[in-house]
Design a protein around this motif. Structure first.
Motif, short mmCIF file in Angstrom:
data_model
loop_
_atom_site.label_atom_id
_atom_site.label_comp_id
_atom_site.label_asym_id
_atom_site.label_seq_id
_atom_site.Cartn_x
_atom_site.Cartn_y
_atom_site.Cartn_z
N ASN A 72 0.81 -1.02 -0.05
CA ASN A 72 -0.04 -0.30 -0.12
C ASN A 72 0.79 1.15 0.08
O ASN A 72 0.58 2.09 -0.68
N PHE A 128 -7.92 4.79 -2.88
CA PHE A 128 -8.18 4.56 -1.43
C PHE A 128 -8.68 5.29 0.01
O PHE A 128 -8.83 4.76 0.88
N ASN A 129 -8.48 6.68 -0.83
CA ASN A 129 -8.95 7.44 -0.15
C ASN A 129 -10.22 7.38 0.40
O ASN A 129 -10.65 7.40 1.49
N ASP A 146 -12.26 4.18 -0.37
CA ASP A 146 -12.30 3.60 1.11
C ASP A 146 -12.42 3.19 1.90
O ASP A 146 -12.56 2.85 2.94
N THR A 147 -11.06 4.02 2.27
CA THR A 147 -10.73 4.81 4.12
C THR A 147 -11.90 5.36 4.34
O THR A 147 -13.05 4.93 5.48
N ASN A 148 -12.30 5.94 3.70
CA ASN A 148 -14.05 7.00 3.68
C ASN A 148 -15.25 5.91 3.28
O ASN A 148 -16.11 6.47 5.08
N ALA A 170 -15.63 4.41 7.75
CA ALA A 170 -14.97 5.21 8.61
C ALA A 170 -16.46 5.57 9.62
O ALA A 170 -17.50 5.00 9.29
N LYS A 223 -18.59 1.39 12.46
CA LYS A 223 -17.90 0.80 12.10
C LYS A 223 -17.43 -0.99 11.67
O LYS A 223 -17.30 -1.45 10.83
N LYS A 253 -9.86 -6.55 10.38
CA LYS A 253 -10.40 -5.34 11.40
C LYS A 253 -11.50 -6.12 12.55
O LYS A 253 -11.65 -5.53 13.44
#
Length: 116
Positions: free
Chosen positions: A15, A30-31, A33-35, A38, A44, A70
């Motif tokens: 990554n 990638f951003n 996916d992260t958001n 959230a 979550k 996770k």
């Protein structure tokens, strides 16, 4: 190094290389996916269980491992994980069973019940 550490280190290393390529589209993916995972109106923990089920249906073993990790970190119980597995197999059909086997094996690694 055990399978969990090996997976997490490889994932982080690659990554970093991908994001380090400074490709605007990949960075945005990638951003996004992260958001998406959230905290929001869906918590979550639930999002990770949805991600786990979706990954199993899509038959992405790396994604299954990631979401299992996770889920484990967030305190998802074994009973909950197996409910997620059952939904994924219902939706995805019997072709998901090989991924179920690998998911159960990885869950055992996360719990520390297997060494490799």
């Amino acid at each position: 190094m055990n399978k969990v550490e090996e997976f997490n280190e490889y994932r982080a290393k690659m990554n970093d290389k991908i994001v380090g390529s400074n490709n605007k589209i990949l960075k945005r993916i990638f951003n996004l996916d992260t958001n998406a995972f959230a905290e929001g109106s869906v918590d979550k923990k639930t999002k990770e269980m949805i991600g786990l089920s979706s990954s199993m249906v899509l038959r992405c073993d790396d994604c299954v491992r990631y979401h299992l990790g996770k889920c484990y970190e967030m305190g998802v119980t074994e009973e909950q994980v197996f409910e997620v597995f059952s939904i994924a197999n219902l939706i995805g059909g019997t072709i998901v069973i090989p991924h179920l086997r690998r998911a159960v094996e990885y869950w055992e690694y996360l719990k520390g019940n297997q060494n490799d």
